[in-house]
Design a protein around this motif. Structure first.
Motif, PDB file in Angstrom:
ATOM      1  N   LEU A 316       0.704  -1.109  -0.031  1.00  0.00           N
ATOM      2  CA  LEU A 316       0.049  -0.050  -0.036  1.00  0.00           C
ATOM      3  C   LEU A 316       0.782   1.046  -0.038  1.00  0.00           C
ATOM      4  O   LEU A 316       0.597   2.045  -0.769  1.00  0.00           O
ATOM      5  N   THR A 317       1.868   1.225   0.733  1.00  0.00           N
ATOM      6  CA  THR A 317       2.647   2.494   0.916  1.00  0.00           C
ATOM      7  C   THR A 317       3.322   2.785  -0.501  1.00  0.00           C
ATOM      8  O   THR A 317       3.450   4.084  -0.733  1.00  0.00           O
ATOM      9  N   GLU A 318       3.484   1.589  -1.206  1.00  0.00           N
ATOM     10  CA  GLU A 318       4.439   1.774  -2.387  1.00  0.00           C
ATOM     11  C   GLU A 318       3.424   2.269  -3.310  1.00  0.00           C
ATOM     12  O   GLU A 318       3.743   3.317  -3.994  1.00  0.00           O
ATOM     13  N   ASP A 319       2.439   1.536  -3.767  1.00  0.00           N
ATOM     14  CA  ASP A 319       1.559   1.821  -4.931  1.00  0.00           C
ATOM     15  C   ASP A 319       0.849   3.137  -4.688  1.00  0.00           C
ATOM     16  O   ASP A 319       1.005   4.123  -5.737  1.00  0.00           O
ATOM     17  N   LYS A 320       0.182   3.360  -3.737  1.00  0.00           N
ATOM     18  CA  LYS A 320      -0.503   4.566  -3.593  1.00  0.00           C
ATOM     19  C   LYS A 320       0.071   5.947  -3.367  1.00  0.00           C
ATOM     20  O   LYS A 320      -0.096   6.969  -3.351  1.00  0.00           O
ATOM     21  N   ASN A 321       1.267   5.515  -2.779  1.00  0.00           N
ATOM     22  CA  ASN A 321       2.077   6.372  -2.204  1.00  0.00           C
ATOM     23  C   ASN A 321       1.119   7.385  -1.253  1.00  0.00           C
ATOM     24  O   ASN A 321       1.466   8.528  -0.949  1.00  0.00           O
ATOM     25  N   PHE A 322       0.132   6.594  -0.538  1.00  0.00           N
ATOM     26  CA  PHE A 322      -0.376   7.109   0.615  1.00  0.00           C
ATOM     27  C   PHE A 322       0.577   7.485   1.645  1.00  0.00           C
ATOM     28  O   PHE A 322       1.399   6.669   1.964  1.00  0.00           O
ATOM     29  N   ASP A 323       0.472   8.588   2.277  1.00  0.00           N
ATOM     30  CA  ASP A 323       1.265   8.939   3.415  1.00  0.00           C
ATOM     31  C   ASP A 323       0.608   8.292   4.563  1.00  0.00           C
ATOM     32  O   ASP A 323       1.454   7.554   5.462  1.00  0.00           O
ATOM     33  N   LYS A 324      -0.609   8.291   4.585  1.00  0.00           N
ATOM     34  CA  LYS A 324      -1.370   7.697   5.674  1.00  0.00           C
ATOM     35  C   LYS A 324      -2.032   6.401   5.245  1.00  0.00           C
ATOM     36  O   LYS A 324      -2.927   6.613   4.458  1.00  0.00           O
ATOM     37  N   ILE A 325      -1.912   5.387   5.907  1.00  0.00           N
ATOM     38  CA  ILE A 325      -2.736   4.237   5.416  1.00  0.00           C
ATOM     39  C   ILE A 325      -3.832   3.799   6.704  1.00  0.00           C
ATOM     40  O   ILE A 325      -3.382   4.065   7.893  1.00  0.00           O
ATOM     41  N   PHE A 326      -4.858   3.231   6.488  1.00  0.00           N
ATOM     42  CA  PHE A 326      -5.742   2.947   7.700  1.00  0.00           C
ATOM     43  C   PHE A 326      -6.011   1.375   7.757  1.00  0.00           C
ATOM     44  O   PHE A 326      -5.822   0.799   6.728  1.00  0.00           O
ATOM     45  N   THR A 327      -6.724   0.995   9.004  1.00  0.00           N
ATOM     46  CA  THR A 327      -6.677  -0.475   9.135  1.00  0.00           C
ATOM     47  C   THR A 327      -7.446  -1.102   8.133  1.00  0.00           C
ATOM     48  O   THR A 327      -7.261  -2.170   7.584  1.00  0.00           O
ATOM     49  N   GLY A 328      -8.267  -0.642   7.849  1.00  0.00           N
ATOM     50  CA  GLY A 328      -9.560  -1.017   6.822  1.00  0.00           C
ATOM     51  C   GLY A 328      -8.574  -1.254   5.378  1.00  0.00           C
ATOM     52  O   GLY A 328      -8.719  -2.433   4.722  1.00  0.00           O
ATOM     53  N   ASP A 329      -8.061  -0.333   4.815  1.00  0.00           N
ATOM     54  CA  ASP A 329      -7.218  -0.445   3.658  1.00  0.00           C
ATOM     55  C   ASP A 329      -6.204  -1.797   3.868  1.00  0.00           C
ATOM     56  O   ASP A 329      -6.054  -2.522   3.036  1.00  0.00           O
ATOM     57  N   ILE A 330      -5.559  -1.752   4.936  1.00  0.00           N
ATOM     58  CA  ILE A 330      -4.647  -2.874   5.094  1.00  0.00           C
ATOM     59  C   ILE A 330      -5.469  -4.204   5.083  1.00  0.00           C
ATOM     60  O   ILE A 330      -4.924  -5.135   4.495  1.00  0.00           O
ATOM     61  N   TYR A 331      -6.433  -4.251   5.801  1.00  0.00           N
ATOM     62  CA  TYR A 331      -7.348  -5.474   5.806  1.00  0.00           C
ATOM     63  C   TYR A 331      -7.639  -6.076   4.598  1.00  0.00           C
ATOM     64  O   TYR A 331      -7.493  -7.141   4.239  1.00  0.00           O
ATOM     65  N   ASN A 332      -8.269  -5.003   3.742  1.00  0.00           N
ATOM     66  CA  ASN A 332      -8.401  -5.397   2.358  1.00  0.00           C
ATOM     67  C   ASN A 332      -7.327  -6.034   1.334  1.00  0.00           C
ATOM     68  O   ASN A 332      -7.507  -6.903   0.942  1.00  0.00           O
ATOM     69  N   ARG A 333      -6.414  -5.298   1.543  1.00  0.00           N
ATOM     70  CA  ARG A 333      -5.107  -5.799   0.750  1.00  0.00           C
ATOM     71  C   ARG A 333      -4.651  -6.960   1.197  1.00  0.00           C
ATOM     72  O   ARG A 333      -4.332  -7.936   0.828  1.00  0.00           O
ATOM     73  N   TYR A 334      -4.794  -7.238   2.642  1.00  0.00           N
ATOM     74  CA  TYR A 334      -4.169  -8.489   3.176  1.00  0.00           C
ATOM     75  C   TYR A 334      -5.025  -9.707   2.798  1.00  0.00           C
ATOM     76  O   TYR A 334      -4.396 -10.717   2.442  1.00  0.00           O
ATOM     77  N   GLN A 335      -6.222  -9.406   2.699  1.00  0.00           N
ATOM     78  CA  GLN A 335      -7.210 -10.373   2.322  1.00  0.00           C
ATOM     79  C   GLN A 335      -6.845 -10.906   0.629  1.00  0.00           C
ATOM     80  O   GLN A 335      -6.850 -12.054   0.617  1.00  0.00           O
ATOM     81  N   GLU A 336      -6.680  -9.708   0.010  1.00  0.00           N
ATOM     82  CA  GLU A 336      -6.034 -10.231  -1.468  1.00  0.00           C
ATOM     83  C   GLU A 336      -4.940 -11.184  -1.415  1.00  0.00           C
ATOM     84  O   GLU A 336      -4.747 -11.863  -2.085  1.00  0.00           O
ATOM     85  N   ILE A 337      -4.177 -10.454  -0.707  1.00  0.00           N
ATOM     86  CA  ILE A 337      -2.653 -11.109  -0.674  1.00  0.00           C
ATOM     87  C   ILE A 337      -2.854 -12.680  -0.295  1.00  0.00           C
ATOM     88  O   ILE A 337      -2.272 -13.668  -0.666  1.00  0.00           O
ATOM     89  N   CYS A 338      -3.673 -12.877   0.757  1.00  0.00           N
ATOM     90  CA  CYS A 338      -3.736 -14.400   1.286  1.00  0.00           C
ATOM     91  C   CYS A 338      -4.587 -15.099   0.237  1.00  0.00           C
ATOM     92  O   CYS A 338      -4.311 -16.308  -0.056  1.00  0.00           O
ATOM     93  N   GLU A 339      -5.486 -14.595  -0.509  1.00  0.00           N
ATOM     94  CA  GLU A 339      -6.065 -15.283  -1.614  1.00  0.00           C
ATOM     95  C   GLU A 339      -5.325 -15.813  -2.645  1.00  0.00           C
ATOM     96  O   GLU A 339      -5.165 -16.861  -3.020  1.00  0.00           O
ATOM     97  N   LYS A 340      -4.482 -14.787  -2.910  1.00  0.00           N
ATOM     98  CA  LYS A 340      -3.424 -15.090  -3.886  1.00  0.00           C
ATOM     99  C   LYS A 340      -2.572 -16.127  -3.642  1.00  0.00           C
ATOM    100  O   LYS A 340      -2.026 -16.931  -4.449  1.00  0.00           O
ATOM    101  N   SER A 341      -2.170 -15.966  -2.392  1.00  0.00           N
ATOM    102  CA  SER A 341      -1.130 -16.817  -1.856  1.00  0.00           C
ATOM    103  C   SER A 341      -1.598 -18.097  -1.103  1.00  0.00           C
ATOM    104  O   SER A 341      -0.731 -18.869  -0.628  1.00  0.00           O
ATOM    105  N   LYS A 342      -2.808 -18.261  -1.542  1.00  0.00           N
ATOM    106  CA  LYS A 342      -3.516 -19.644  -1.062  1.00  0.00           C
ATOM    107  C   LYS A 342      -3.192 -19.773   0.865  1.00  0.00           C
ATOM    108  O   LYS A 342      -3.173 -20.526   1.200  1.00  0.00           O
ATOM    109  N   ASN A 343      -3.235 -18.457   1.486  1.00  0.00           N
ATOM    110  CA  ASN A 343      -2.950 -18.649   2.809  1.00  0.00           C
ATOM    111  C   ASN A 343      -4.497 -18.445   3.611  1.00  0.00           C
ATOM    112  O   ASN A 343      -5.320 -17.779   2.874  1.00  0.00           O
ATOM    113  N   GLU A 344      -4.571 -18.818   4.837  1.00  0.00           N
ATOM    114  CA  GLU A 344      -5.741 -18.519   5.543  1.00  0.00           C
ATOM    115  C   GLU A 344      -5.600 -17.066   5.647  1.00  0.00           C
ATOM    116  O   GLU A 344      -5.058 -16.325   5.921  1.00  0.00           O
TER     117      GLU A 344
END
Length: 402
Positions: A316-344
DNA sequence: GTCAATTCACATGAAAGAGACCACGGTCTAGTG
DNA sequence: CTAGACCGTGGTCTCTTTCATGTGAATTGACGA
């Protein structure tokens, strides 16, 4: 034959930066402790009654990391043990337990087990009910008339994880002992540690208190000078280098351990570069390297789910160059990553805790902010220095994709 | 314009479950005399 | 008869889920000027 080899070794030794590197290692104990006379005397006078077999007041030692707490306490207890051994009696036992060591002594059960093991008993690493361990403890301590000095290092960590009721039980144990008596020496990094304690524990544990102030830059210089004379070969380090080391460490609340680390790593860097003299440049590099290695080490040893979350933050910090990130954003991105890498996928609740832990570790900086109608969140910034990021990402993607 | 109520999006707490690990004691098995 | 293999029970420990409760300010809407 031998002399030939000696020559080879000698020449290697001469070229080497170090004469004796172990002197700069963290577990090295010098025979003489500089600038801690007052504290050593304090500890000694409090613990001295143990020599006569009298009861020792419980002692509490405070001070930031690298102020020589552990060193002084161990020094004094060693001297006392020596004296007792000389006099031929054997009624004093000193047990040192570091409560922060993971997998060794970071739970009530394990601390007890560690003490028992140190006293010569044996207790399985797990599997027994805790009160059985207590019984065993009492049994082994109380089997003869003796004084047992229990040193609990980093005790604040233990209390944070367990609770202070354990300390309470420990202090109360004396009344159950018929022959022996125990005294506790607590060592803590946190000055405010006592405030959060049960008053009963506080009064019984804090019979005596000792504060270790940080070293100032001059004291650090003395320490470094003394050690570097033994640790390095002649002409390798000069005043300026030591002064800079001391200044760096003094900035970090006078942490002597850090100063020594800095000196050692700088030496290693100089040696590796094949240079015959340490310069200020090496100190700067060492400073960066220590910081970097520490971070990478932490990241590498983190469990997989933590790494996934961190990966989400970094993405998130990299792509969006957001200075500030929030928990919700992280959780969404985290879900994507989990699905992609077949993790729980973990619950948001859990991820929230993980973020809190990253904050503790200093990997991220999280601040709880209220955005009015948009609710409440952590406002998060990644705190990894640039020279760490790439390597960190490599480590993460390696261990996650497997 | 002012003020209290509402509401969002999580934070924070407490309790409890899953699964790994382990000790202990009892039972079963196979080898021995 | 006995040593060792094998099980079931009960314990800790870590990571996690579930359920519950808390929270600070932007927003809303009622109210009065």
């Amino acid at each position: 034959m031998g002399s030939k080899l000696d020559k080879i070794f000698d020449s290697v030794m001469k070229n080497s930066v170090f004469r004796n590197k172990s002197i700069l290692q963290i577990n090295y104990r010098p025979d003489e402790i500089l600038h801690r006379d007052e504290q050593v005397e304090g500890v000694a006078s409090i613990l001295a009654p143990a020599l006569r077999g009298d009861r020792v007041s419980n002692l509490f030692v405070f001070g930031k990391t690298g102020t020589g707490k552990t060193l002084c306490v161990q020094y004094v207890t060693n001297e006392i043990s020596k004296r007792v051994a000389d006099s031929g009696e054997n009624n004093l036992k000193v047990v040192y337990v570091n409560c922060k060591l993971k997998k060794v002594a970071d739970t009530e059960y394990r601390i007890l087990a560690e003490i028992i093991n140190n006293l010569g008993g044996s207790v399985p690493a797990t599997g027994l009910p805790t009160d059985a361990v207590y019984n065993k403890f009492i049994e082994i301590v109380d089997n003869k008339k003796q004084t047992v000095l229990i040193i609990l290092d980093e005790i604040d960590q233990a209390v944070k994880k367990i609770s202070d009721s354990f300390l309470y039980t420990l202090t109360r144990l004396n009344s159950e002992l018929k022959n022996a008596q125990i005294s506790i020496v607590g060592i803590s990094n946190s000055l405010t540690f006592m405030d959060g304690l049960d008053p009963r524990v506080r009064s019984s544990l804090g019979e005596e208190e000792l504060v270790f102030p940080p070293y100032n830059a001059l004291q650090l210089q003395d320490i470094l000078k003394k050690r570097s004379i033994e640790a390095f070969n002649e002409g390798i380090v000069d005043e300026g280098v030591i002064a800079k080391c001391a200044a760096f460490a003094a900035r970090e609340h006078g942490d002597a351990r850090r100063a020594l680390d800095l000196l050692r790593v700088a030496g290693e860097l100089a040696e590796r570069a094949g240079e015959s003299k340490m310069t200020l440049k090496h100190i700067d590099e060492a400073n960066k390297k220590i910081e970097r290695d520490k971070m990478l080490d932490i990241i590498d040893s983190e469990p997989k789910q933590f790494q996934l979350v961190l990966l989400a933050i970094m993405g998130l910090t990299e792509d969006k160059n957001f200075d500030k990130i929030f928990t919700g954003d992280i959780y969404n991105r985290y879900q994507e990553i989990c699905e992609k890498s077949k993790n729980e996928v973990l619950t948001q609740r859990r991820v929230s805790d993980i973020l809190a832990e990253f904050d503790m570790l200093g990997i991220i900086n999280a601040k709880v902010v209220s955005k009015g109608r948009q609710g409440r969140t952590r406002e998060i910034r990644l705190m990894l220095p640039d020279n760490v990021k790439d390597k960190a990402k490599e480590i993460l993607s390696n261990s996650v994709s497997i």
